[in-house]
Design a protein around this motif. Structure first.
Motif, PDB file in Angstrom:
ATOM      1  N   ALA A   1       7.030 -16.319  16.420  1.00 50.94           N
ATOM      2  CA  ALA A   1       7.936 -15.945  15.325  1.00 50.94           C
ATOM      3  C   ALA A   1       7.147 -15.594  14.065  1.00 50.94           C
ATOM      4  O   ALA A   1       7.484 -14.636  13.363  1.00 50.94           O
ATOM      5  N   GLU A   2       6.109 -16.363  13.787  1.00 50.75           N
ATOM      6  CA  GLU A   2       5.291 -16.105  12.599  1.00 50.75           C
ATOM      7  C   GLU A   2       4.607 -14.742  12.695  1.00 50.75           C
ATOM      8  O   GLU A   2       4.639 -13.938  11.766  1.00 50.75           O
ATOM      9  N   GLU A   3       3.983 -14.477  13.824  1.00 52.92           N
ATOM     10  CA  GLU A   3       3.265 -13.212  13.990  1.00 52.92           C
ATOM     11  C   GLU A   3       4.211 -12.015  13.974  1.00 52.92           C
ATOM     12  O   GLU A   3       3.884 -10.972  13.404  1.00 52.92           O
ATOM     13  N   MET A   4       5.386 -12.158  14.570  1.00 58.77           N
ATOM     14  CA  MET A   4       6.360 -11.062  14.532  1.00 58.77           C
ATOM     15  C   MET A   4       6.817 -10.820  13.089  1.00 58.77           C
ATOM     16  O   MET A   4       7.025  -9.673  12.679  1.00 58.77           O
ATOM     17  N   SER A   5       6.950 -11.871  12.322  1.00 57.00           N
ATOM     18  CA  SER A   5       7.327 -11.743  10.909  1.00 57.00           C
ATOM     19  C   SER A   5       6.267 -10.978  10.139  1.00 57.00           C
ATOM     20  O   SER A   5       6.587 -10.081   9.352  1.00 57.00           O
ATOM     21  N   TRP A   6       5.012 -11.331  10.352  1.00 56.60           N
ATOM     22  CA  TRP A   6       3.923 -10.627   9.667  1.00 56.60           C
ATOM     23  C   TRP A   6       3.944  -9.146  10.030  1.00 56.60           C
ATOM     24  O   TRP A   6       3.793  -8.290   9.157  1.00 56.60           O
ATOM     25  N   ARG A   7       4.127  -8.856  11.319  1.00 55.62           N
ATOM     26  CA  ARG A   7       4.153  -7.454  11.760  1.00 55.62           C
ATOM     27  C   ARG A   7       5.308  -6.692  11.112  1.00 55.62           C
ATOM     28  O   ARG A   7       5.132  -5.566  10.648  1.00 55.62           O
ATOM     29  N   ARG A   8       6.494  -7.282  11.108  1.00 57.18           N
ATOM     30  CA  ARG A   8       7.654  -6.608  10.501  1.00 57.18           C
ATOM     31  C   ARG A   8       7.401  -6.303   9.035  1.00 57.18           C
ATOM     32  O   ARG A   8       7.691  -5.205   8.560  1.00 57.18           O
ATOM     33  N   MET A   9       6.902  -7.292   8.317  1.00 60.51           N
ATOM     34  CA  MET A   9       6.672  -7.084   6.878  1.00 60.51           C
ATOM     35  C   MET A   9       5.592  -6.042   6.643  1.00 60.51           C
ATOM     36  O   MET A   9       5.771  -5.143   5.816  1.00 60.51           O
ATOM     37  N   GLU A  10       4.481  -6.143   7.359  1.00 60.03           N
ATOM     38  CA  GLU A  10       3.409  -5.159   7.170  1.00 60.03           C
ATOM     39  C   GLU A  10       3.869  -3.747   7.503  1.00 60.03           C
ATOM     40  O   GLU A  10       3.566  -2.812   6.765  1.00 60.03           O
ATOM     41  N   ARG A  11       4.593  -3.605   8.574  1.00 59.55           N
ATOM     42  CA  ARG A  11       5.077  -2.273   8.968  1.00 59.55           C
ATOM     43  C   ARG A  11       6.024  -1.691   7.924  1.00 59.55           C
ATOM     44  O   ARG A  11       6.102  -0.476   7.760  1.00 59.55           O
ATOM     45  N   ALA A  12       6.730  -2.557   7.222  1.00 60.48           N
ATOM     46  CA  ALA A  12       7.637  -2.095   6.166  1.00 60.48           C
ATOM     47  C   ALA A  12       6.895  -1.763   4.871  1.00 60.48           C
ATOM     48  O   ALA A  12       7.448  -1.098   4.007  1.00 60.48           O
ATOM     49  N   GLY A  13       5.661  -2.246   4.735  1.00 60.57           N
ATOM     50  CA  GLY A  13       4.883  -1.965   3.531  1.00 60.57           C
ATOM     51  C   GLY A  13       4.637  -3.177   2.639  1.00 60.57           C
ATOM     52  O   GLY A  13       4.045  -3.054   1.570  1.00 60.57           O
ATOM     53  N   VAL A  14       5.075  -4.351   3.082  1.00 61.73           N
ATOM     54  CA  VAL A  14       4.798  -5.586   2.341  1.00 61.73           C
ATOM     55  C   VAL A  14       3.335  -5.946   2.579  1.00 61.73           C
ATOM     56  O   VAL A  14       2.842  -5.866   3.699  1.00 61.73           O
ATOM     57  N   ARG A  15       2.652  -6.333   1.509  1.00 63.75           N
ATOM     58  CA  ARG A  15       1.273  -6.787   1.646  1.00 63.75           C
ATOM     59  C   ARG A  15       1.261  -8.285   1.913  1.00 63.75           C
ATOM     60  O   ARG A  15       2.025  -9.034   1.322  1.00 63.75           O
ATOM     61  N   LEU A  16       0.387  -8.702   2.814  1.00 64.31           N
ATOM     62  CA  LEU A  16       0.256 -10.117   3.163  1.00 64.31           C
ATOM     63  C   LEU A  16      -1.027 -10.662   2.560  1.00 64.31           C
ATOM     64  O   LEU A  16      -2.047  -9.964   2.513  1.00 64.31           O
ATOM     65  N   THR A  17      -0.973 -11.915   2.123  1.00 68.28           N
ATOM     66  CA  THR A  17      -2.132 -12.509   1.470  1.00 68.28           C
ATOM     67  C   THR A  17      -2.100 -14.020   1.677  1.00 68.28           C
ATOM     68  O   THR A  17      -1.227 -14.549   2.352  1.00 68.28           O
ATOM     69  N   SER A  18      -3.070 -14.695   1.081  1.00 68.43           N
ATOM     70  CA  SER A  18      -3.140 -16.155   1.106  1.00 68.43           C
ATOM     71  C   SER A  18      -3.040 -16.664  -0.330  1.00 68.43           C
ATOM     72  O   SER A  18      -3.185 -15.901  -1.290  1.00 68.43           O
ATOM     73  N   THR A  19      -2.828 -17.951  -0.468  1.00 70.34           N
ATOM     74  CA  THR A  19      -2.695 -18.546  -1.803  1.00 70.34           C
ATOM     75  C   THR A  19      -3.932 -18.291  -2.645  1.00 70.34           C
ATOM     76  O   THR A  19      -3.840 -17.777  -3.771  1.00 70.34           O
TER      77      THR A  19
END
Length: 190
Positions: free
Chosen positions: A147-165
């Motif tokens: 579920a976590e990895e699918m969430s990251w993929r969905r957000m990245e594909r939409a254009g959301v940038r992922l990062t860490s604290t």
């Protein structure tokens, strides 16, 4: 890549509730809590707008209240938190979306629990409305790694940038010798 800075960014924390946090098995609970505390403390310490929301706080046995640390860190933001009564995509709650818009910022740093249910949709919805969004992945978590990895993929594909604290705080600080660096450094190494 557009870098976020303190002056054009708001911190938005979604559903970091005492019960909900325990569902996030992909991020150890203490790490999740630590990172949420860092994000809220940093925002408060440098004067960034901080928007908090919760879902069904009165469902004490399951979701529960927001983390008590958030009230201690930012009592004003806590007092005006958006208490959703069941709306899954927080952005669909008019009061929440308006609170985010009212920050006057175009850049949103967002984190929420659970990533797959509470984070993906508002991040993508804010992006679709024209906001720039970075999601702090280690202040989020899902019930399982798929579920976590699918969430990251969905957000990245939409254009959301992922990062860490740590990466997000460092991007906002830009210079450890600055006033913001003085706020951030003890949070990150403490």
């Amino acid at each position: 890549m557009q870098r976020f800075n303190i002056d054009d960014t708001a911190m938005i924390l979604i559903d970091h509730q005492t019960g909900t946090n325990t569902w996030a098995s992909t991020t150890p609970l203490e790490l999740l809590r630590r990172n949420v505390i860092i994000l809220a403390s940093f925002a408060k310490g440098v004067g960034m707008p901080l928007v908090l929301t919760s879902s069904q706080e009165t469902n004490v046995d399951v979701q529960g209240p927001l983390m008590p640390e958030l009230e201690a860190i930012a009592p004003d933001a806590f007092a005006v938190r958006i208490k959703r009564i069941g709306v899954v995509n927080a952005w669909d709650d008019p009061a929440f979306a308006e609170a985010c818009r009212q920050t006057g910022k175009r850049n949103f740093v967002m984190a929420g629990v659970t990533t797959d249910v509470c984070m993906v949709s508002p991040a993508i919805s804010a992006l679709e409305e024209g906001f720039n969004v970075q999601v702090v992945c280690d202040a989020c978590g899902s019930t399982n790694q798929i579920a976590e990895e699918m969430s990251w993929r969905r957000m990245e594909r939409a254009g959301v940038r992922l990062t860490s604290t740590n990466a997000m705080v460092a991007e906002l600080v830009r210079n450890w010798a600055s006033a913001a660096g003085e706020v951030a450094f003890p949070l990150l190494v403490g």
